[in-house]
Design a protein around this motif. Structure first.
Motif, PDB file in Angstrom:
ATOM      1  N   ASN A  78      56.183  39.908  10.328  1.00 40.57           N
ATOM      2  CA  ASN A  78      55.494  41.141  10.029  1.00 40.57           C
ATOM      3  C   ASN A  78      56.456  42.254   9.663  1.00 40.57           C
ATOM      4  O   ASN A  78      56.104  43.428   9.719  1.00 40.57           O
ATOM      5  N   PRO A 104      50.147  37.727   6.306  1.00 45.14           N
ATOM      6  CA  PRO A 104      50.088  38.992   7.042  1.00 45.14           C
ATOM      7  C   PRO A 104      51.400  39.753   6.929  1.00 45.14           C
ATOM      8  O   PRO A 104      52.470  39.162   6.734  1.00 45.14           O
ATOM      9  N   SER A 122      44.573  37.991   5.971  1.00 42.95           N
ATOM     10  CA  SER A 122      44.229  38.959   7.006  1.00 42.95           C
ATOM     11  C   SER A 122      45.475  39.685   7.483  1.00 42.95           C
ATOM     12  O   SER A 122      46.605  39.293   7.189  1.00 42.95           O
ATOM     13  N   ASP A 123      45.244  40.792   8.196  1.00 43.91           N
ATOM     14  CA  ASP A 123      46.325  41.543   8.853  1.00 43.91           C
ATOM     15  C   ASP A 123      47.360  42.028   7.854  1.00 43.91           C
ATOM     16  O   ASP A 123      48.574  41.806   8.005  1.00 43.91           O
ATOM     17  N   ASN A 153      41.254  43.054   9.010  1.00 43.10           N
ATOM     18  CA  ASN A 153      42.292  44.027   9.339  1.00 43.10           C
ATOM     19  C   ASN A 153      43.157  44.384   8.129  1.00 43.10           C
ATOM     20  O   ASN A 153      44.379  44.263   8.146  1.00 43.10           O
TER      21      ASN A 153
END
Length: 318
Positions: free
Chosen positions: A16, A30, A51-52, A85
């Motif tokens: 991330n 992500p 997602s994310d 998200n």
């Protein structure tokens, strides 16, 4: 300006950590992504397929649709395979092609827990079939007659607040088939500047339930077509329209509020129009219209016209 062919880069990172983007990309993992410079595309520029994802343009510009159909940002989720998200912020997204293309600047499908904040769009946003949406503090323009600047549809639990909507020859806000939405503190301006009298709406809510539209300013002006309405409520259940400022300055047939609803509350609104103030037609019922301040100036206009059953109309000033 010279535009070179766009090469899409598929980004798939396992961490991330912040990732710098300097060209149009497919985001497939992500992470936190930041745009380092202005970018452009013949069609769609940014595809979010994970997602994310947080995508921060940092005030940089995306130009899309130069020679092909597309959107500035597109997230093609499907029912059961949505992208959760997603956070999109601080982007300037401009259409670069034919004036009459129908492509939205941002097109998001099945994006639960979406945050869309502090963006500037030249061609509007559409969000479909998502839950828990926040659309906040954006500047959004619309210029195509059949499209609205903000078009949420099929969503649940939405908050749309603090946006400035400027639509020329197009409607401002179209809320369709949504549940439990809050539409508040938005400034919506709609005008028709061309020779064709388009039928436009400032704020349209249809086929929805439990919608609260509070403290918005809706204004309409210019060469509006017959049937143009500042606020249109059509086939909804339990709508609250409260403390809004509603203005029309076009032809006398442009109206303030049209109600074809069941169980709606129309309260504490200020309405100033060349046409009629509030119109409720024959097959609506159980609506409450109270404490509104209505000014009309057209030769055949009226303050309130209501042909409905089991409704309460009280304490309005006309």
């Amino acid at each position: 300006m010279i535009f070179y062919p766009v090469i899409f880069i598929a980004i798939s990172l396992s961490s991330n950590a912040q990732t710098v983007i300097s060209a149009c990309v497919n985001i497939t993992a992500p992470g936190n992504y930041v745009l380092n410079n202005d970018i452009s595309s013949n069609g769609t520029c940014i595809r979010i397929q994970s997602s994310d994802v947080t995508f921060d343009c940092q005030g940089k510009t995306i130009i899309y649709g130069i020679s092909q159909q597309g959107s500035g940002i597109f997230s093609p989720g499907q029912v059961g395979i949505g992208f959760n998200n997603t956070n999109i912020k601080n982007c300037i997204i401009n259409f670069g092609g034919s004036q009459y293309s129908t492509d939205y600047s941002v097109f998001l499908m099945v994006n639960p827990n979406l945050i869309f904040e502090n963006n500037t769009l030249s061609r509007g946003i559409i969000v479909q079939n998502s839950q828990n949406i926040l659309i906040k503090n954006n500047l959004i323009r619309g210029i195509y007659p059949l499209l609205a600047a903000i078009s949420p549809s099929g969503n649940t639990n939405s908050i749309i607040t603090g946006n400035i909507v400027n639509s020329t020859n197009s409607s401002g806000f179209s809320d369709q088939s949504n549940t439990n939405s809050s539409i508040s503190n938005n400034v919506i301006s709609v005008s028709n500047s061309g020779p064709i009298s388009y039928v436009l709406k400032g704020l349209g809510i249809s086929y929805s339930s439990n919608i609260r539209a509070i403290n918005n300013t809706v204004s309409m002006s210019g060469n509006l077509g017959p049937g143009s309405i500042a606020v249109s409520l059509y086939n909804n259940f339990n709508t609250t329209l409260k403390s809004n400022n509603i203005f029309t300055s076009g032809p006398a047939y442009s109206s303030g509020i049209s109600i074809i609803d069941i169980g709606s509350l129309i309260e504490n609104n200020v309405i100033s129009t060349n046409g009629s103030g509030i119109s409720a037609v024959a097959w609506v019922s159980n609506n409450t219209i109270r404490n509104n301040f209505i000014t009309t100036s057209g030769p055949d206009s009226y303050g309130i016209s209501a042909f409905s059953s089991n409704s309460t109309i009280s304490n309005n000033v006309i």
